[in-house]
Design a protein around this motif. Structure first.
Motif, PDB file in Angstrom:
ATOM      1  N   SER A 255      52.671 -90.736  53.668  1.00  0.00           N
ATOM      2  CA  SER A 255      51.576 -90.823  54.642  1.00  0.00           C
ATOM      3  C   SER A 255      52.159 -90.932  56.041  1.00  0.00           C
ATOM      4  O   SER A 255      53.336 -91.268  56.212  1.00  0.00           O
TER       5      SER A 255
ATOM      6  N   GLN B 247      50.379 -88.513  46.684  1.00  0.00           N
ATOM      7  CA  GLN B 247      50.835 -89.904  46.638  1.00  0.00           C
ATOM      8  C   GLN B 247      51.902 -90.152  45.590  1.00  0.00           C
ATOM      9  O   GLN B 247      51.627 -90.674  44.508  1.00  0.00           O
ATOM     10  N   GLN B 248      53.125 -89.768  45.909  1.00  0.00           N
ATOM     11  CA  GLN B 248      54.242 -90.117  45.032  1.00  0.00           C
ATOM     12  C   GLN B 248      55.542 -90.176  45.823  1.00  0.00           C
ATOM     13  O   GLN B 248      55.647 -89.618  46.907  1.00  0.00           O
ATOM     14  N   MET B 249      56.499 -90.915  45.255  1.00  0.00           N
ATOM     15  CA  MET B 249      57.800 -91.033  45.904  1.00  0.00           C
ATOM     16  C   MET B 249      58.620 -89.827  45.469  1.00  0.00           C
ATOM     17  O   MET B 249      59.011 -89.719  44.318  1.00  0.00           O
TER      18      MET B 249
ATOM     19  N   SER C  54      55.663 -92.873  56.408  1.00  0.00           N
ATOM     20  CA  SER C  54      56.083 -93.679  55.260  1.00  0.00           C
ATOM     21  C   SER C  54      56.367 -92.750  54.082  1.00  0.00           C
ATOM     22  O   SER C  54      56.638 -91.572  54.295  1.00  0.00           O
ATOM     23  N   TYR C  55      56.296 -93.241  52.863  1.00  0.00           N
ATOM     24  CA  TYR C  55      56.616 -92.438  51.684  1.00  0.00           C
ATOM     25  C   TYR C  55      55.834 -91.123  51.630  1.00  0.00           C
ATOM     26  O   TYR C  55      56.397 -90.061  51.443  1.00  0.00           O
TER      27      TYR C  55
ATOM     28  N   TYR D  33      47.438 -88.369  54.563  1.00  0.00           N
ATOM     29  CA  TYR D  33      48.001 -88.605  53.229  1.00  0.00           C
ATOM     30  C   TYR D  33      48.487 -87.304  52.610  1.00  0.00           C
ATOM     31  O   TYR D  33      47.763 -86.311  52.603  1.00  0.00           O
TER      32      TYR D  33
END
Lengths: 230, 316
Positions: free
Chosen positions: A56, A22-24, A53-54, A19
């Motif tokens: 992770s 956690q942000q776009m 992914s975004y 991870y």
């Protein structure tokens, strides 16, 4: 002490998930892309699958050949090297879109909700160069961000049973092209005649994670000429 | 000597799919794994015929498949319990069976378990798509044109005139229970579930619902709450247990979507996922936590077990 920029967690018997913040965001997506390339190289044939992914990366390894401790330490090594590496930018892909109330049944709804004209919705959707953050949900479904905040729309309260192939859609700050007919709850604003997933073509998809996409308006005649179907 | 020939599908049964071990390394395109949901039964079927472990076989769910052989070969049928006949004569499961041109192979309906595997010597010859022949209906890839088998389909095989006859000892065959205990490796968002919610999850039984298929098994029971409701979409591994807002767990299997945004409490050990995929609605399920080290040991032991039984076949 500063908070670690990443966290490595167990996902399953042969899987770890890495991870990032956690942000776009394009910067985080760049870190994901770079780390994916490095992890792929570092793990070699111990790697079964890797899924960025975004923010992770899911890493699936051969548990009869290695174990989570060895894989973890290789991943951590990659991340230490990352500071010195530069982020390679992907290619820019232009996708034609036939925007209209005929091909985009939710265009009017967005315009009315935001109290702007349909023309402005169309103009604002084309004005941004989007980044491919992730591919998933269905083969060739690329999550693109970020949509102009004015166009941000929640998902439909009740998903449509059938969204047509090529539908260009908006949900929250994301936009996407449906690669095949499927159910879906995003707001539809147009149709793209370019195939987003063709199992017989190489590559099977016009875009990859890290690439950039720009939408270009075309008229109905051009849409039909390019093979689009209404 | 061997030559190309084929089998004809006379009746496809409820749901019959061509599968190899699955499609890996293609998740970046959004393609899921596919492959046999009961990997042990599929592996044994191929091993009985000395096939490569990735040879293409048929996964027949619920039963009803009828095939006609148009050449000599050998087959093996494993997995769920059902009646097997060749030209109307009962034939055993978990055993190498000789087939002659013209033979009609018939599978009855399952009486225990859900999916049977039909392997043929050297495997069915199917063109791989994205490195695999595994059929995923939702994605229309693999198999014959990405579709399930249909009456009239022709399956290319290699005519084989000799094969060692083998049978798997009864104690190594699949047994089916009405209650399953699934070993779970805690991971993903496990820490977002507070201790009492985790306890609730391990203490209560869950029931397999009819909304269960190759994509995932939806369970019903005591609802589990998660601190976090949704997250940025992220990769979902095989066996991941997703907890949607209604608190009812979903165990994700071979045909799961590659990305998802629901919290996950952990992942079920693959060996137990294979048993779950054989379970019909109404089956009771319990979860029990295991460490990643215990999971690793279990996988290595299962590998050793598989090698030892396939090296000491009972000759039939």
């Amino acid at each position: 002490m500063s908070k670690s920029p990443y966290q490595l967690e167990i996902a399953g018997e042969n899987a770890l998930i890495l991870y990032f913040q956690q942000q776009m965001a394009a910067e985080i997506s760049g870190q994901v892309q770079l780390a994916s390339q490095q992890i792929r190289q570092a793990l070699g044939d111990d790697l079964i699958d890797i899924l960025p992914s975004y923010a992770s990366i899911l890493i699936v390894f051969n548990a009869l050949q290695t174990n989570h401790l060895l894989v973890s330490s290789k991943i951590k090594n990659c991340l230490q090297q990352q500071a010195n590496a530069s982020i390679s930018s992907g290619k820019l892909v232009e996708l034609p879109v036939y925007y209209s109330e005929e091909s985009g049944p939710d265009l009017r709804l967005i315009a009315d909700t935001k109290q702007i004209s349909v023309a402005e919705v169309i103009q604002r959707h084309q004005a941004v160069i989007y980044r491919v953050y992730a591919i998933g949900f269905a083969p060739g479904f690329a999550y693109l961000g970020e949509v102009d905040p004015i166009l941000q729309m929640p998902r439909l309260s009740s998903p449509r049973a059938k969204v047509p192939k090529g539908a260009v859609a908006i949900a929250d700050r994301q936009t996407a092209v449906y690669p095949a007919m499927s159910p879906g709850g995003w707001n539809l604003i147009g149709l793209c005649p370019s195939p987003m997933f063709n199992p017989d073509a190489t590559p099977a998809m016009p875009v990859a994670v890290g690439d950039e996409v720009q939408f270009v308006a075309i008229d109905k005649a051009e849409f039909l000429r390019l093979g689009g179907e209404l | 000597m061997s030559s190309m020939s084929n089998f004809t599908v006379l009746s496809a049964g409820i749901l019959s799919l061509l599968q190899d071990r699955g499609r890996f390394g293609q998740s970046e395109l959004g393609l899921t794994n596919g492959g046999p949901v009961d990997a042990y039964s599929a592996d044994i079927a191929n091993a009985l015929l000395d096939n490569d472990s990735n040879a293409t076989l048929i996964e027949c769910s619920v039963g009803g498949l009828q095939l006609q052989a148009n050449c000599a070969s050998y087959i093996a049928i494993t997995g769920a319990e059902l009646s097997v006949s060749i030209n109307g004569q009962d034939a055993p499961m978990w055993t190498t069976l000789a087939i002659s041109a013209g033979d009609i192979i018939e599978l009855g309906m399952v009486t225990a378990g859900l999916r049977a595997y039909v392997a043929v010597a050297q495997g069915f010859n199917v063109q791989p798509q994205f490195t695999s022949t595994a059929t995923v209906l939702r994605e229309k890839v693999g198999g014959l044109n990405g579709d399930k088998l249909q009456a009239g389909d022709t399956l290319a095989v290699t005519s084989v005139s000799s094969c060692m006859k083998r049978s798997l000892a009864t104690e190594h065959r699949r047994k089916f229970n009405n209650t399953l205990t699934l070993r779970l490796i805690e991971g993903y968002q496990a820490k977002q579930f507070i201790a009492t919610e985790r306890q609730r999850f391990y203490l209560h039984p869950y029931t397999v619902t009819p909304q269960s298929d190759r994509m995932g098994y939806k369970l019903k029971g005591s609802a589990i709450q998660c601190q976090q409701q949704s997250l940025l979409s992220e990769g979902i591994c095989y066996g991941a247990v997703q907890i949607p807002p209604d608190g009812q767990p979903i165990v994700l299997l071979n045909d799961r979507q590659t990305l998802g945004g629901y919290p996950k409490i952990g992942s079920v050990l693959s060996l137990d996922c294979a048993l779950l995929a054989q379970a019909s609605p109404g089956t009771q399920v319990y979860f029990t936590p295991i460490s990643i080290e215990q999971a690793h040991n279990a996988l290595c032991l299962a590998d050793v077990y598989f090698k030892s039984i396939t090296q000491q076949w009972t000759l039939s």
